[in-house]
Design a protein around this motif. Structure first.
Motif, mmCIF file in Angstrom:
data_model
loop_
_atom_site.group_PDB
_atom_site.id
_atom_site.type_symbol
_atom_site.label_atom_id
_atom_site.label_comp_id
_atom_site.label_asym_id
_atom_site.label_seq_id
_atom_site.Cartn_x
_atom_site.Cartn_y
_atom_site.Cartn_z
ATOM 1 N N ALA A 151 -4.725 -16.790 11.096
ATOM 2 C CA ALA A 151 -5.619 -16.795 9.943
ATOM 3 C C ALA A 151 -7.043 -17.135 10.354
ATOM 4 N N THR A 152 -7.197 -18.065 11.294
ATOM 5 C CA THR A 152 -8.537 -18.456 11.744
ATOM 6 C C THR A 152 -9.219 -17.316 12.488
ATOM 7 N N VAL A 153 -8.477 -16.682 13.404
ATOM 8 C CA VAL A 153 -9.058 -15.582 14.186
ATOM 9 C C VAL A 153 -9.439 -14.418 13.268
ATOM 10 N N LEU A 154 -8.545 -14.055 12.351
ATOM 11 C CA LEU A 154 -8.858 -12.963 11.447
ATOM 12 C C LEU A 154 -10.000 -13.325 10.496
ATOM 13 N N GLY A 155 -9.982 -14.551 9.977
ATOM 14 C CA GLY A 155 -11.036 -14.972 9.067
ATOM 15 C C GLY A 155 -12.404 -14.927 9.723
#
Length: 332
Positions: A151-155
C-alpha cells in the motif's frame, strides 16, 4: 447507506457464499488476463524472444539475481518480526528464515499462498511448539507487513506518477492520484491509531496485539525494501530503450504482482505477465525484449527459489526421519 451495504453483504454471504464469490473473481481475473495476454503475443515470433534472451547481458542476470536474493532475504524478516510480535522470541532467526523462505517460495508458485504457505509454516514451526493458532497469528502479522508495504509503495508511486497504472487500471489520472493520496491518508491514520495505545484484534482464543506505531513503521520499511529489491531486479532485466524510470516500473510491477496474487493462479501465471506487458508496451518497448525480461524474472524469482525450497524441505524431512529412526534404534 451503511445499513444497505450490510444487508447486501448478508445476502451475498447467505445466498451465494463469499468463497464462491472469491473463486468467481479469481476465474474472471485469470480469464481476462489470458485474453489480454493472447492479444499481445499471439502474432509474436518467439524466435525473436529467444534472440532477446540470448542478447541479455550476463551481468544484468547476475545483478538481478542478487536483488532477488536480497528480496527473499528481506522476506525472512516478515516471519521473524511476526514471531517477536506474538511473543515467541525463543524461536531463532534460522528457523524463521527457513519458514519464511520456504513458505513464500512454495506459496508463490503453487497458488492460494494463504493456505499453502501456512501449511509449510506449520510444518516448520510445530517442531518449536507453535500450534495452529500461533501459526495463524504469524501468517496474519506477516501478511499485514506485506500489505502495508504494498500500500505504501503504490500510494507513493501512483501519487508521484499517476499515469503509470493507467494501462492496467484504466482510470482518469486525477482519480488515480486521488486514490493514491487516500491510501496514504488511511495508512497514516492506521499508524496513528496503533501509536496511541495497544490495539488488540480477534476474540476468544485468537487474539493478536498489533505492533505499535514505531514497529508499524518498521513493518512498512521491511515491506518497501522487499518490494524495492524485486522491482530493481525487474528494472534491470528490462530493455534499456526506451527509458523508464524506476518508480514508474515499480508501480507497474507491484500492480502486476497484486493482480497475480488476487487471481490465486500458480505464480500469478498469465495474470502477472499480462499486466506487465500491458503496463510497458504502451511505452513502445519491443515486445520480444519485454517478454524475455519477464521470462527471466520468472526463472529467477519463481522457479529457482521454488526448486531450492523443495530441496531444503525435502532434506529437512529426510534429516528429521533419520534422527527419529536413530533415537528409536538407540539404547533404551
Amino acid at each position: 447507506m451503511l445499513g444497505f451495504l450490510r444487508a447486501v453483504a448478508r445476502f451475498l454471504d447467505e445466498k451465494i457464499g463469499w468463497n464462491r464469490i472469491g473463486v468467481a473473481i479469481s476465474i474472471l481475473i485469470i480469464a481476462v488476463a489470458l485474453h489480454v495476454l493472447y492479444g499481445m503475443v499471439h502474432d509474436l515470433d518467439f524466435g525473436d524472444v529467444t534472440k532477446a534472451l540470448k542478447a541479455t547481458p550476463i551481468w544484468h542476470v547476475v545483478l538481478a539475481s542478487i536483488f532477488v536474493a536480497a528480496g527473499y532475504f528481506t522476506l525472512t524478516f516478515y516471519d521473524l518480526f511476526a514471531l517477536r510480535t506474538i511473543g515467541r522470541a525463543d524461536v531463532p532467526y534460522r528457523v524463521a528464515a527457513l519458514a519464511g523462505f520456504t513458505s513464500y517460495s512454495v506459496g508463490h508458485n503453487v497458488g492460494a499462498s494463504v493456505f499453502t504457505g501456512g501449511a509449510v509454516r506449520y510444518r516448520v514451526y510445530s517442531a518449536w511448539g507453535l500450534d495452529a493458532i500461533d501459526v495463524a497469528k504469524v501468517c496474519f502479522i506477516a501478511g499485514l507487513t506485506f500489505w502495508l508495504g504494498n500500500a505504501t509503495v503504490l500510494g507513493l508511486g501512483i501519487a508521484y506518477v499517476p499515469d503509470s497504472v493507467a494501462p492496467i487500471i484504466p482510470l482518469p489520472i486525477w482519480l488515480n492520484r486521488g486514490l493514491a493520496l487516500a491510501t496514504l491518508v488511511v495508512l497514516a491514520t492506521y499508524v496513528a491509531w496503533v501509536w496511541t495505545r495497544p490495539r488488540i484484534v480477534g476474540r476468544e482464543g485468537w487474539q493478536v496485539t498489533l505492533p505499535g506505531g514505531p514497529l508499524t513503521l518498521m513493518q512498512i520499511v521491511i515491506g518497501i525494501i522487499d518490494l524495492g529489491c524485486c522491482a530493481l531486479a525487474m528494472w534491470i532485466l528490462m530493455p534499456t530503450t526506451p527509458h523508464i524510470g524506476f518508480v514508474e516500473l515499480a508501480v507497474i510491477f507491484v500492480s502486476a504482482t497484486l493482480l497475480g496474487f488476487a487471481s490465486h493462479s500458480p505464480g500469478g501465471l498469465g495474470v502477472f505477465d499480462a499486466a506487465m506487458l500491458a503496463g510497458l508496451l504502451h511505452l513502445e518497448f519491443d515486445r520480444a525484449q519485454v517478454l524475455a525480461g519477464v521470462l527471466l524474472f520468472r526463472v529467477l524469482y519463481y522457479l529457482v527459489p521454488f526448486a531450492l525450497a523443495l530441496l531444503i524441505l525435502g532434506g529437512r524431512e529426510l534429516w528429521v526421519n533419520f534422527r527419529g529412526r536413530s533415537h528409536e534404534s538407540g539404547p533404551s
